[in-house]
Structures are given as C-alpha cells and as structure tokens.
Write an enzyme that holds these catalytic residues in place. Structure first.
Site, PDB file in Angstrom:
ATOM      1  N   HIS A 152      26.646 -27.995  -3.946  1.00  0.00           N
ATOM      2  CA  HIS A 152      26.174 -29.341  -4.267  1.00  0.00           C
ATOM      3  C   HIS A 152      25.407 -29.396  -5.582  1.00  0.00           C
ATOM      4  CE1 HIS A 152      27.361 -31.829  -0.944  1.00  0.00           C
ATOM      5  NE2 HIS A 152      26.799 -31.058  -0.041  1.00  0.00           N
ATOM      6  N   HIS A 196      27.365 -23.778   0.784  1.00  0.00           N
ATOM      7  CA  HIS A 196      27.649 -25.222   0.807  1.00  0.00           C
ATOM      8  C   HIS A 196      26.586 -25.978   0.009  1.00  0.00           C
ATOM      9  CE1 HIS A 196      28.884 -29.063   2.923  1.00  0.00           C
ATOM     10  NE2 HIS A 196      27.679 -29.375   2.490  1.00  0.00           N
ATOM     11  N   GLU A 197      25.322 -25.728   0.335  1.00  0.00           N
ATOM     12  CA  GLU A 197      24.259 -26.455  -0.361  1.00  0.00           C
ATOM     13  C   GLU A 197      24.227 -26.085  -1.839  1.00  0.00           C
ATOM     14  OE1 GLU A 197      23.138 -28.795   1.322  1.00  0.00           O
ATOM     15  OE2 GLU A 197      23.813 -28.068   3.270  1.00  0.00           O
ATOM     16  N   MET A 251      19.657 -29.504   3.240  1.00  0.00           N
ATOM     17  CA  MET A 251      19.823 -30.588   2.271  1.00  0.00           C
ATOM     18  C   MET A 251      19.788 -30.033   0.860  1.00  0.00           C
ATOM     19  SD  MET A 251      20.326 -33.708   1.544  1.00  0.00           S
ATOM     20  CE  MET A 251      20.261 -34.578  -0.018  1.00  0.00           C
ATOM     21  N   GLU A 252      20.718 -30.527   0.030  1.00  0.00           N
ATOM     22  CA  GLU A 252      21.051 -29.916  -1.250  1.00  0.00           C
ATOM     23  C   GLU A 252      20.184 -30.367  -2.409  1.00  0.00           C
ATOM     24  OE1 GLU A 252      23.973 -33.556  -1.016  1.00  0.00           O
ATOM     25  OE2 GLU A 252      23.112 -32.124   0.391  1.00  0.00           O
TER      26      GLU A 252
END
Length: 811
Positions: free
Chosen positions: A298, A294-295, A262-263
């Site tokens: 964000h 990916h995170e 989770m970012e």
C-alpha cells in the site's frame, strides 16, 4: 439528521473547486491517561478556483471553535462545517474535541489489563479522520500533513514521517513531526503510549517496531523475523515497481484492541494479536508475512498513488493482496503463498461471487457508506486472483514494465482504473479494454469442464468465458502417486477450446493447473468419483489445492455431500507436504464436520479428522498444528486425555482442550479457574470466557451474550474466538433465543465503524438453532441496515443457508 456520508457528486464538486495546500494539525493527548478526550486544532490552507463560492469541511467531532480567514463560522451540522464566501487563498482553523474514544470511530483508547497502561491509536479508512479533526475527507484531496502532538511525558508518539523533534513540557512532551509527502487524509496516523521499541538500520532504511510493554518479550522474540520480512519486501517492491520506498524511516506499531492492520504511510498500525504468546504455527508465520507485505504494498498502491474515488478501491486492496503473495513467493521463505491463498481466500471468493452479495470488482460507488461495504471477498481475494491472471495474460515482464510506468507517471497523485489499463496496454501491446470489461466490470465466476472424444480434448465453458490464459495438467499414475506428464497453457476466447499436446494415456486431467485464473471447474460424470479419490495423490501443493478447491466448491453448491468432501479433504491433509496449507486443510475438514454435516454424520466425520490429527502429531514439524486440530475435533474421552498428556506445559493447548471439553458437557469450571490463575497472559480472561461460551448451559450463554453483544466488553480481535465457541452444534435449543436476539441487534451492528460492523455482523451470525426460514428473515432484516452490515449479512446468510441445505443431505 446524524452524520452524513459524502457522496461522489459532492466529492467531485469539491475537488473541482478547491486544492488543499497543507494541513497543520495539533493534537493533545494529555487527558487520556485519566479521561476520554482527544483535543485537536486543525489548520487547513487551501485555494479556491471560484472565489466567492461555498463548500464544506468534514468534522464529526465536537467543534469548539471554527474560523475561515479569521471570521467565525456557524456550528457544524451533520458532521459538516459550511464554508461561505471562499477567497482565492484560504486558512481554516477548527478546534475540536473527541470524547468517544472507547467505542467511537477514528480514535481508540485501550487500557492494558497487565499493567493498567493506556495506549491510543488512530485509524481513518475510509472516512474516519473527520471524527478526530476537521479535514476534507476524500481521497483525491491530497496534501502534506504536519502533526504536532502533546502527550504524557512517559509516552512515545509515532506518525507517518517519524523523526520528530521532542520538547519537554511541564509533565508532558511535545512531538513535532516533519511534513509528510502529499497524502490522502485516510492514510495519516498518530499512535501513542508507553511503548516498548526496537529499531534497526537495514539497507538504507531505519526500521522501527513498537508494542505495549507487556508484550516486550514477544516483540523481541519476533523482531528478527519481522525485520527480515520488511527488508525483503522493501527490496522486492523497489525492484518490481522501479521505485524504492522514498522515506528512510518505516515503522510498524502493534496496538491493543485494533482490528487487522492499516497501511498508514511510513507507519503501519497492526493488531497486537499478531504478537502471539504461544509459539506461532507455520500458518501464523505465513499470515504475518502476507499482512506485512500487503500493508507495505500500500505504500505504492494507496499512498504514493491513490484512487480518485472509492469505486477504484480495488486499485488499493486487490493490488496489495495480489502483491503480498507475489512478494512472499519470490522474496521470502513463504514460497507456497499462492497455495495458501487458494485454500484460504480464493475458495471464499468463489462462494461470495456465486451468492447474493456478488458485485463487479469495479463498480459505481454512490457514497462512502457504500464504499465501506466492499472491503470484502470480491475486492480482496477475487481481485488478487484476477490480477494474478492479468500478470499471466500480459506476461510478467510486460506487467512489471507497465507498473513501473504507472508509478513514474502518477506518483503522489490520484488515478482511475483507466490509467492503470493504459499503462499495462502500452507495455504489453495488448488491447485490454475487453479484458477490463469482462473481469473488472462484470460479476460472477466462469466454470470450465473437459470433454473427451477419442484423443480430442475440449475445454468447455458453461457460458461465454472471459478472455484468459489457463493451464491443463496431464497426470499419469506411478504406483500410489500421480506424476505430471504435461502442462498445456491455452488462451480462452470462446466457449469451446480444443487442447492439443496432451498425452493420450493421461489418467487425470486437471483444469486450471497451477491456479492461473479465477474460475471454478467440474469433472465430467465419468471422472467425478476419481477426483475425490485421487486429489491426495497429486504431486504439488498447488495441484492438490486446485482439486480440493473443486471439491469444496461442489460441497457449497450441493453437488457433493459432507461425507464425500470430508473424506477427500482428510485424505489430502494426511498426504500434504506443504506447511502453508496444513492448517487451512485442517480448518476446512473440521468445518465440514461441524458446520456442513448432517447431525447423524457429525461425530463420525469429526472422529476421522481427530484420527488424522493424532497421526500427524507423530511428525515433530506438525505436532503443534495437529494438536490444535485435535482440540477442535476430539470426540472421545480418550482423545481429550491423550491431548492433555501431549499438551504438557503448553497453556494454549490446555485452553483449547478445555473449550472442547466444555462443549461436550464436561465440568470444567474449576480447571478453568486454576488455569486462569497460572496463565501469565493478561488477556487470559478471554480464554476463560471462551470456555464458558462453549458450555451447554442457559445461564452461562446469557452471561456471555451480554458481555459479547450487549456490553461489547470483548476486544474486537477476540469476538470471533468467543462467538465460535458460543454457536456450537448440538445446542440448538439453547441457541435458538439468541438467533432472535441477533436479528434484534442488526440495526446497531454498524456502531463503532467499518471494522467492528463487519466483524460483529459476520461473527455473531447464528450457525445453529435456526432453520431455512430464519435465513429469509435475516435477509429481510438486512434491507434496513447500513450498507456494510447489509452486504456482510447477505453474504453470511447465503453461506449458512448452504450449510443448512447440506446438513439435510446424507452420504
């Protein structure tokens, strides 16, 4: 009435009415070592544009007291506290307690089986902050957050802004964190526990890594790799977006019993399954890199610039998924990241986009409950692929210029799709309105084939195509290999596009070479069989991937048999040179044998994959991957004996071999007990449970189902492992009753929040012991489920329906 989901209309009205100045949140974790409670005091300072109006604040925790401007408020109803008679400037204070920290939303308490130590994490996307403290839980009411956390004296606390002031109390410590920048509440976080910590200063950033103490040795082993990827990612994004990450501190916290990652701004939370006790394989190294990047993406797409409402979720997730592959390819050693994306995510998106759960990437979202249902293959891998096509369509230089302008213009604010389109249109000089409508607001997948008439080659679309740029590669035979002789890019605007500059003597023409667009392809009838035979002879990982993706898509649509697809994928596996895709090919080939093949062909196809694994094990660089593949596909006693001999002291491989032997009916109980005794991993009980799940025994199946589904004692990250061993081919009679129990469980599969709902719905869906009529019953059951369960169930039932159809088709 239960907890109500926020609607778009309510969110728009609230955003028109109020502006949040700040949150001051006090959180007390001192009860957690011995009990379940998290206590919070949330003080929200906000203005109202219409004094005298009313609204509500979200709070799904138990409210102990609530005051607005010093006046007491009525108890919460349906997860909301109603606020009447708002002043121009308001101070709301809500004291609440959340006691459901084992199976509830928003906050989770986990106990490490290794040493009994307690850890707590919070994760709030899409709207789960309200389960922990009072807040205006919608993405466009951003504000600074100041957290003060009281925790046991032995604990460390992490949050978004880091660098807390720590005060010693009587048996506890108070952590006071600086204000965050303006953030949506879903991007805030508190993690706590007796962490093992590793820190490093790198190029102006202070980087931190945290894990539970029992994983300290693994974190220390992997720290250099994680720090290197973090440094590379921060540098790449700073340059690509013309905006460095604006905070010096960047932490990454690996937590037990957490799903995925989770970012949270400046403090990313990870599942600690990414810290692998067994030496990671190349694909596992690649996954670590992609998730990290990916995170990190964000921080820009989601934190610095945030979608206004959940219909633009793709602005966060698709962009982060696109950016992580872009960054991996350009800035890290994972240069074949896009080939991995094709063979892992993109083929899944093709399947989803051709099924009943397909939807436009950008679509109206009525409420947050509906938003939870679109964290899926359309939003993630299809969205990432479409953005890769957009970068190709406008040109990378223009794309970078447009993104830099977007972040400069909207930093710390909220945007819509049109804001992004405007920035990219200005930078590229292209009118992107037609592109936006075709790609983002229209569901479905384009399909292309080629027609040859003498020396004339025409690219043909099955319907009116989206505007796009793709490439056709021309290959000529050179001995046993194919060499690319030309690569021709074409811009598609009509159903038929003549392609020039292709050599007339090409032996193979490959549509969508270099994988620039999101579209399926088909060979013409005269070259169909040649595609299956020559896929392995193509010269690059991406060209082999494009051909293999076509073969896989033909399998899922019933245009190829399992035997044809299995032979093709196994041949590619044997020839593949890229570490990024060896494991995806192994997984696909094993899936063909296990899930798609008719029963009479299953053993032979499994044996072919097993033989390829034994061959690949001769390469030291492929040995670990090949032996894991053999552990899944071994078909004979000789395979298993050879695997055990090769495993040596590798406890992980011995567990994998035991699972396979259990499935085949071997007496493995005593050996499993011995292995459990000598395995130092405190989570090894899950491996032993997985062995039991595979056994073709009625009493054992009942025990595993009880623990997995009814009691939910299996951590979320291991649900897939245990469920895959439970639903084994050849055990239909044993499994049929549990197919019925799955349908009975559907109304409760959403419990525990979005991540659990998706995982349980997908992973527990029966793969054997069912027939086509079951699929219709599953679809019927989905109608009464909450949106995230309904869409996941529709998608999974469609995939399994295709498997059942192919199982009835012989080679």
């Amino acid at each position: 009435m239960g907890i109500r989901s926020l609607t778009r209309t309510e969110a728009e009205r609230r955003a028109e009415l109020i502006a949040v100045e700040r949150y001051d949140v006090e959180v007390d974790l001192t009860a957690l070592p011995d009990g379940p409670e998290v206590r919070s005091v949330s003080t929200v300072t906000f203005t109202c544009r219409e004094p005298g109006a009313e609204t509500f604040v979200d709070c799904a925790a138990q409210v102990l007291s609530a005051t607005l401007n010093g006046v007491g408020l009525a108890p919460a109803e349906d997860g909301r506290i109603h606020l009447h008679g708002l002043a121009g400037h308001n101070v709301l204070r809500v004291e609440s307690v959340q006691a459901d920290t084992t199976a509830g939303e928003g906050v989770h308490k986990a106990t490490d089986p290794a040493d009994g130590e307690v850890y707590v994490w919070m994760s709030f996307e899409p709207d789960e902050a309200r389960f922990v403290w009072a807040c205006f839980d919608q993405p466009d009411l951003k504000a600074p957050h100041a957290f003060t956390v009281t925790a046991p004296a032995a604990w460390t606390v992490t949050s978004n802004s880091g660098d807390a002031q720590v005060e010693e109390l009587d048996g506890a410590r108070s952590w006071t964190f600086p204000d965050t920048p303006p953030l949506s509440v879903y991007n805030t976080v508190i993690n706590a526990g007796p962490f093992h910590e590793v820190r490093r200063d790198v190029e102006g950033h202070n980087l931190g890594l945290y894990s539970r103490r029992s994983l300290a040795e693994v974190l220390d082993r992997d720290a250099d790799e994680i720090f290197t990827l973090t440094r590379q990612g921060l540098a790449f994004y700073a340059e690509a977006f013309a905006m460095p990450f604006p905070q010096r501190r960047y932490d990454q916290v690996f937590m037990p019993e957490f799903g995925g990652a989770m970012e949270n701004y400046g403090c990313v939370t990870w599942s600690d399954v990414f810290l692998r006790r067994a030496a990671p394989t190349p694909a596992e190294h690649g996954l670590l890199a992609r998730v990290l990047l990916h995170e990190m993406a964000h921080m820009w797409f989601g934190n610095i610039v945030t979608m206004r409402w959940w219909d633009d979720l793709w602005l966060n997730e698709a962009f982060a998924e696109f950016a992580c592959h872009w960054a991996a390819e350009r800035a890290t050693r994972h240069t074949d990241a896009w080939a991995g994306h094709l063979m892992i995510g993109k083929i899944s998106a093709y399947l989803s986009d051709q099924g009943p759960a397909s939807h436009p990437i950008h679509q109206p979202i009525h409420d947050v409950a509906q938003a939870a249902s679109i964290f899926d293959n359309i939003t993630y891998p299809k969205g990432a692929s479409v953005l890769q096509q957009l970068k190709t369509y406008v040109g990378e230089d223009h794309f970078r210029t447009g993104m830099a302008a977007y972040f400069a213009r909207h930093a710390w604010g909220n945007t819509t799709l049109q804001d992004l389109i405007d920035s990219l249109s200005e930078a590229s000089g292209r009118d992107l309105d037609a592109w936006r409508t075709a790609w983002l607001e229209t569901a479905g997948t384009d399909r292309f084939t080629l027609e040859r008439d003498g020396d004339t080659v025409t690219l043909v679309s099955a319907a009116d195509p989206r505007p796009q740029v793709l490439a056709v590669g021309a290959y000529a035979r050179n001995g046993d290999a194919l060499e690319r002789r030309a690569l021709v890019r074409v811009e598609v605007t009509e159903p038929r596009t003549t392609i020039t500059d292709l050599p007339p003597t090409a032996d193979v023409l490959l549509i969508n070479d270099d994988d620039l667009t999101f579209a399926t392809t088909r060979p013409d009838p005269t070259t169909r069989d040649a595609l299956f035979r020559t896929a392995a002879q193509l010269p690059t990982a991406i060209s082999r991937g494009v051909a293999s993706a076509t073969v896989w898509d033909m399998l899922t649509t019933g245009e190829a048999t399992a035997a044809e697809a299995g032979r093709c994928l196994t041949s590619v596996l044997a020839a593949e040179t890229s570490d990024a895709v060896i494991e995806p090919y192994l997984t696909l080939a094993a899936n063909v044998a296990e899930l798609w093949a008719p029963p009479a062909e299953r053993v032979a196809l499994s044996a072919a994959v097993a033989a390829a694994c034994r061959y690949l094990a001769g390469d030291p660089g492929r040995r670990q991957v090949a032996l894991r593949g053999l552990a899944r596909t071994a078909t004979t006693a000789d395979d298993l004996a050879w695997l055990r001999d090769q495993a040596g002291a590798d406890v992980d491989l011995h567990w994998r071999a035991l699972i396979r032997e259990a499935e085949l009916g071997g007496d493995v109980t005593a050996e499993s007990d011995r292995l459990l005794t000598r395995d130092p991993d405190p989570d090894a009980w899950l491996r032993a449970l997985t062995v039991r799940a595979a056994l073709p025994d009625a009493a054992t199946k009942a025990e595993v189902w009880q623990r997995l589904v009814v009691d939910r004692t299996v951590p979320i990250n291991s649900v897939g492992l245990v469920a895959a061993a439970f639903w084994r081919p050849g055990q239909d009679e044993l499994l049929a009753p549990y197919a019925e129990r799955y349908l009975e469980a559907v109304p409760k599969l959403h419990q525990g929040g979005m991540i659990l709902a998706m995982s349980y719905t997908h992973r527990l869906f029966p793969l054997h012991g069912i027939d086509p009529t079951y699929i219709e019953r599953a679809r019927e059951a989905s109608r009464e489920a909450v949106p995230v369960v309904r869409l996941t169930l529709l998608e999974r039932s469609d995939e399994v329906s295709r498997m059942l159809r192919t199982r009835g088709t012989s080679a």
